[in-house]
Design a protein around this motif. Structure first.
Motif, PDB file in Angstrom:
ATOM      1  N   LYS A  26       0.832  -1.193   0.000  1.00  0.00           N
ATOM      2  CA  LYS A  26       0.000   0.000   0.000  1.00  0.00           C
ATOM      3  C   LYS A  26       0.869   1.246   0.000  1.00  0.00           C
ATOM      4  CE  LYS A  26      -3.791   2.294   2.451  1.00  0.00           C
ATOM      5  NZ  LYS A  26      -4.732   2.222   3.588  1.00  0.00           N
ATOM      6  N   ILE A  27       0.505   2.215  -0.857  1.00  0.00           N
ATOM      7  CA  ILE A  27       1.227   3.486  -0.948  1.00  0.00           C
ATOM      8  C   ILE A  27       0.244   4.620  -0.699  1.00  0.00           C
ATOM      9  CG2 ILE A  27       2.620   4.989  -2.403  1.00  0.00           C
ATOM     10  CD1 ILE A  27       3.384   2.564  -4.073  1.00  0.00           C
ATOM     11  N   ASN A  28       0.516   5.436   0.314  1.00  0.00           N
ATOM     12  CA  ASN A  28      -0.296   6.625   0.586  1.00  0.00           C
ATOM     13  C   ASN A  28       0.257   7.802  -0.206  1.00  0.00           C
ATOM     14  OD1 ASN A  28      -2.057   5.376   2.498  1.00  0.00           O
ATOM     15  ND2 ASN A  28      -0.427   5.502   4.029  1.00  0.00           N
ATOM     16  N   LEU A  29      -0.636   8.567  -0.814  1.00  0.00           N
ATOM     17  CA  LEU A  29      -0.220   9.654  -1.707  1.00  0.00           C
ATOM     18  C   LEU A  29      -0.821  10.987  -1.268  1.00  0.00           C
ATOM     19  CD1 LEU A  29      -0.987   7.837  -5.084  1.00  0.00           C
ATOM     20  CD2 LEU A  29       1.275   8.101  -4.083  1.00  0.00           C
ATOM     21  N   ASN A  30      -0.045  12.037  -1.385  1.00  0.00           N
ATOM     22  CA  ASN A  30      -0.555  13.413  -1.285  1.00  0.00           C
ATOM     23  C   ASN A  30       0.316  14.343  -2.120  1.00  0.00           C
ATOM     24  OD1 ASN A  30       1.769  13.642   0.205  1.00  0.00           O
ATOM     25  ND2 ASN A  30       0.743  14.040   2.157  1.00  0.00           N
ATOM     26  N   ASN A  31       1.096  13.746  -3.011  1.00  0.00           N
ATOM     27  CA  ASN A  31       2.079  14.504  -3.794  1.00  0.00           C
ATOM     28  C   ASN A  31       1.478  15.076  -5.066  1.00  0.00           C
ATOM     29  OD1 ASN A  31       1.954  11.650  -4.600  1.00  0.00           O
ATOM     30  ND2 ASN A  31       3.401  12.260  -6.190  1.00  0.00           N
ATOM     31  N   LYS A  32       1.922  16.276  -5.431  1.00  0.00           N
ATOM     32  CA  LYS A  32       1.569  16.906  -6.702  1.00  0.00           C
ATOM     33  C   LYS A  32       2.802  17.033  -7.592  1.00  0.00           C
ATOM     34  CE  LYS A  32      -2.493  17.748  -4.857  1.00  0.00           C
ATOM     35  NZ  LYS A  32      -3.692  16.946  -5.230  1.00  0.00           N
ATOM     36  N   PHE A  33       3.898  16.438  -7.153  1.00  0.00           N
ATOM     37  CA  PHE A  33       5.180  16.626  -7.830  1.00  0.00           C
ATOM     38  C   PHE A  33       5.951  15.306  -7.796  1.00  0.00           C
ATOM     39  CE2 PHE A  33       9.745  17.269  -7.298  1.00  0.00           C
ATOM     40  CZ  PHE A  33      10.060  18.114  -8.336  1.00  0.00           C
ATOM     41  N   ILE A  34       6.522  14.923  -8.932  1.00  0.00           N
ATOM     42  CA  ILE A  34       7.401  13.755  -8.958  1.00  0.00           C
ATOM     43  C   ILE A  34       8.657  14.087  -9.757  1.00  0.00           C
ATOM     44  CG2 ILE A  34       5.530  12.054  -8.756  1.00  0.00           C
ATOM     45  CD1 ILE A  34       5.948  11.489 -11.759  1.00  0.00           C
ATOM     46  N   ASP A  35       9.771  13.513  -9.347  1.00  0.00           N
ATOM     47  CA  ASP A  35      11.035  13.718 -10.059  1.00  0.00           C
ATOM     48  C   ASP A  35      11.652  12.405 -10.520  1.00  0.00           C
ATOM     49  OD1 ASP A  35      11.820  12.607  -7.693  1.00  0.00           O
ATOM     50  OD2 ASP A  35      13.030  14.317  -7.026  1.00  0.00           O
ATOM     51  N   ASN A  36      10.849  11.307 -10.463  1.00  0.00           N
ATOM     52  CA  ASN A  36      11.377  10.021 -10.912  1.00  0.00           C
ATOM     53  C   ASN A  36      10.254   9.134 -11.425  1.00  0.00           C
ATOM     54  OD1 ASN A  36      10.633   7.758  -8.722  1.00  0.00           O
ATOM     55  ND2 ASN A  36      10.974   9.728  -7.675  1.00  0.00           N
ATOM     56  N   LEU A  37      10.616   8.165 -12.207  1.00  0.00           N
ATOM     57  CA  LEU A  37       9.688   7.144 -12.690  1.00  0.00           C
ATOM     58  C   LEU A  37      10.244   5.767 -12.344  1.00  0.00           C
ATOM     59  CD1 LEU A  37       8.719   8.455 -16.259  1.00  0.00           C
ATOM     60  CD2 LEU A  37       7.332   8.571 -14.191  1.00  0.00           C
ATOM     61  N   LYS A  38       9.338   4.808 -12.166  1.00  0.00           N
ATOM     62  CA  LYS A  38       9.736   3.441 -11.845  1.00  0.00           C
ATOM     63  C   LYS A  38       9.540   2.567 -13.074  1.00  0.00           C
ATOM     64  CE  LYS A  38       7.949   4.314  -7.217  1.00  0.00           C
ATOM     65  NZ  LYS A  38       9.232   4.768  -6.686  1.00  0.00           N
TER      66      LYS A  38
END
Length: 381
Positions: A28-40
């Protein structure tokens, strides 16, 4: 415009999972981000995703450069070789990721920053509303106050000064006074004026975009003013709310207006009424005969008008051409017919007057960015 993962455009990156899957061993991943600097990077064929809370956008790419975004509306299977990450559209969100491998991460050269769809200006209250009719040689010595003011000249002409700079307003012109701007108003020796004045409370951080300039209304803005005056003048249910909406819409139109491209505005109420009634009759005729082959010449002959007049009506009031409007209406109708599932695509093409099924499919895909067949399958799914 957002695109859902159920859209056929997502198929290059993954598949929708319609069967119930066991996510009990997921992460489970909790999210509240509006910004990312990487991809998986997905390194095998066993990666599944399910949203458990909120609204989540998934970013996907083949090479970590050309990033596509989709709103997750179904459980997903992500294909091997795809780069991905998540953005939380709602304030809080969570996803479950089911996989049997560790993801490799890559840092983005250009980080992705999501901007919420939110209002940049807020009008909370209209203080006063006056429709004023002033004769010649009227003179208001001036005032300043802590709220915004709008003046729209409905008829005649008006002279106003803002911080001792003069502005000459003619019929159809509009001007704003920002909080604490000293302003005067007066009419001319031989010209009277009728104008709308509205005082209102607005939170807006770019006052310089509205102040110290005259806005000349285009036709779509003229209609907004007409509706605004109407709602301000009656006590119908939610008239106050509509008044605030129309005022905000008018201000947004002014902010977007490029006066250098201004071409026309209504000269008289009679002219505007005539053009509106004629255009309405033309639109009704097109709608009633949508299954027929309608052309510009058909419309001109039926309504006894010239091609140039027809073009002017659509350009000034619809921001479109008659030919494009007919084609767009036919294509929209074809979507409705496809959704009804009572006719084949060939029958729909023939019913709407397209020369062939191939031409219909080409126009449909060009306009909706999806083929009729794909659209039909997406509706079925």
């Amino acid at each position: 415009m957002f695109i859902k993962t159920s859209n056929p455009a997502f198929k290059d990156f993954g598949d929708i999972v319609y069967d119930d899957m066991d996510f009990s061993s997921s992460h489970k991943i909790n999210l509240n981000n509006k910004f990312i600097d990487n991809l998986k990077l997905v390194t095998n064929d066993y990666t599944f995703i399910k949203v458990t809370k909120g609204v989540v956008m998934i970013l996907v790419s083949f090479d970590s450069n050309n990033i596509k975004s989709f709103i997750i509306n179904r459980s997903l299977h992500i294909k091997k070789g795809i780069y991905f990450n998540f953005i939380s559209i709602s304030d809080e969100a969570s996803v479950e990721v089911l996989t049997n491998t560790e993801f490799k991460s890559i840092t983005l050269d250009n980080p992705f920053n999501y901007s919420n769809i939110s209002s940049s200006l807020d009008i909370s209250e209209i203080y006063t509303k006056f429709y004023q009719e002033k004769g010649t040689n009227y003179n208001f010595s001036g005032e300043k106050h802590s709220y915004w003011e709008l003046t729209y000249v409905d008829k005649g002409e008006l002279l106003t000064t803002i911080d001792r700079v003069s502005y000459h307003l003619k019929q159809g012109d509009l001007i704003f006074y920002a909080p604490m701007q000293f302003h005067t108003q007066s009419t001319f020796e031989k010209i009277s004026s009728s104008y709308l004045t509205i005082n209102f409370k607005m939170n807006f951080n770019h006052a310089d975009l509205l102040c110290n300039k005259i806005f000349s209304l285009q036709r779509d803005s003229y209609f907004i003013v007409t509706r605004l005056i109407e709602e301000l003048s009656n006590d119908n249910l939610y008239s106050d709310d509509l008044s605030l909406c129309y005022l905000k819409e008018l201000i947004i139109q002014m902010l977007r207006l490029d006066n250098s491209h201004f071409h026309s505005k209504p000269t008289t109420h009679m002219q505007q009424t005539y053009e509106n009634e004629l255009l309405n009759d033309i639109l009704l005729y097109i709608d009633d005969n949508i299954y027929e082959k309608i052309s510009v010449s058909t419309l001109c002959d039926h309504f006894c008008i010239s091609t140039s007049m027809l073009h002017s009506l659509f350009r000034k009031n619809m921001n479109n051409t008659a030919k494009n409007y007919i084609n767009e209406l036919k294509l929209s109708k074809s979507k409705e017919l496809i959704r009804n599932s009572t006719h084949t695509l060939s029958e729909i093409s023939e019913m709407l007057g397209f020369s062939s099924i191939h031409y219909f499919s080409k126009k449909f895909k060009s306009y909706f960015n999806i083929s009729p067949t794909e659209y039909s399958k997406s509706i079925y799914n």
